[in-house]
Scaffold this motif. Structure first.
Motif: not given
Ligand code: FAD
Length: 318
Positions: A182-202
């Motif tokens: 069971r997932i007991t807690a979730r914490a949103a990752k701090e956003q850099s404002g940049r796209p995510s590495l794995a999905e970025a077009a550049i």
């Protein structure tokens, strides 16, 4: 025409680009049926329809958000049993690969991970993988069950094909075993404002050549709307977070454009970026191995070249 199940990759209904890419691939194999698990379908609906989902299976019960991926695998196994799809396409993320493995076992099907292409053949579905640091291309075909295929982000160009999907709510009895983590807690990752590495077009990456100053790398990345990557030498030195490491033991990327600045081009780094569509390197050593695989190479100091490139890009944008 037989169905092709596509597990929608989304965050609270915000559909990731990989979903559109998988729906495009699915259309080559049969009729795409999206499987939407979790909350936020209203936000996803338009994108799924625009990219050709003929059907949408909706699994919105809380069980999927409350537990790790095992319930999703049970849901997909149920759908595979009911629809006998031509294939099941899942995004090549950590979760995606775990779901794929579990699903393959539950349905006695073959599984292929990190596919960069899928095609219909007379006998079924052929998949292409790029292996051993991109030095070999492997074509394979699952011979048992419904092929379970994880598709690498950015490998297939998403194309629109508007459809009006039929929606069907699916309720599956999830086993106690699948509910055991069971997932007991979730914490949103701090956003850099940049796209995510794995999905970025550049992606613009920096290495030991930055000497620890990622300023020019970030400036160029922001001018291009790119994600920032790093070599292991740079992350091991503590200059950039480990989550940004590109390579064999880091993130594997396949963007339209990859810029390597102050990176020598070790085989382990190549393993994570060699399938990029266009590769540009900036290195002050003209003998650096990275120049063997680039489309465009600049022999120069990154502290001179990157700011100039960023300035030119900004001035052309304005
Ligand atoms: P270096 O090899 O030191 O290269 C630095 C480059 O910067 C040089 O080419 C130099 O000419 C250039 N340079 C210096 N100053 C400037 C300047 N001012 N302007 C322009 N150019 C400049 N590495 C990864 O990256 N990812 C991995 O996932 C990974 N996994 C590994 C797994 C294993 C099991 C092992 C053994 C190694 C792994 N490595 C990985 C490490 C890899 O072998 C290299 O050591 C590493 O990639 C080197 O990083 P680098 O290119 O930044 O540094």
């Amino acid at each position: 025409m037989s169905e092709v199940l596509v597990l929608v990759d989304h965050v609270d209904g915000e559909v990731r680009k990989t979903t559109a890419e998988m729906l495009t691939a699915a259309r080559r194999l049969g009729e795409p049926s999206a499987v939407f698990v979790g909350q936020g379908y209203a936000a996803a609906q338009e994108s799924l329809a625009r990219h050709g989902a003929v059907k949408v299976y909706l699994a919105e019960e809380p069980v999927y958000a409350e537990h790790l991926v095992a319930p999703v695998a049970e849901l997909l196994a149920d759908l595979v049993g009911r629809t006998a799809p031509t294939a099941v396409l899942i995004a090549s993320s950590n979760d995606g690969k775990e779901i794929a493995g579990r699903l393959a076992i539950k349905t006695s099907s073959g599984v292929v991970t990190d596919a960069v292409d899928v095609q219909a053949t007379d006998g079924g579905v052929s998949t292409t993988q790029s292996v051993f640091a991109g030095s070999y291309t492997v074509t394979s075909q699952v011979t048992q069950g419904s092929p379970v295929i994880t598709v690498k982000p950015n490998s297939i160009t998403a194309e629109e094909a508007p459809a009006t999907p039929v929606e069907e709510s699916v309720t599956v009895q999830i086993s106690d075993v699948a509910r055991s983590a069971r997932i007991t807690a979730r914490a949103a990752k701090e956003q850099s404002g940049r796209p995510s590495l794995a999905e970025a077009a550049i992606v613009v990456s920096g290495g030991r050549g930055t000497g620890g100053d990622f300023g020019p790398v970030e400036t160029l990345a922001d001018a291009l709307g790119a994600a920032v990557g790093a070599s292991r030498a740079a992350v091991d030195a503590g200059w950039y977070p480990h989550s940004h490491q590109v390579g064999q033991t880091g993130v594997s990327v396949s963007p339209q454009l990859y810029v390597a600045a102050g990176i020598s081009g070790a085989i382990q780094h190549r393993a994570g970026m060699q399938t990029s569509k266009t590769i540009v390197a900036v290195n002050k050593d003209e003998e650096a191995p990275i120049f063997e695989l680039v489309d465009y190479g600049v022999v120069g100091d990154l502290f001179t070249v990157l700011p100039q490139a960023a300035e030119q890009i900004q001035s052309r944008k304005s």
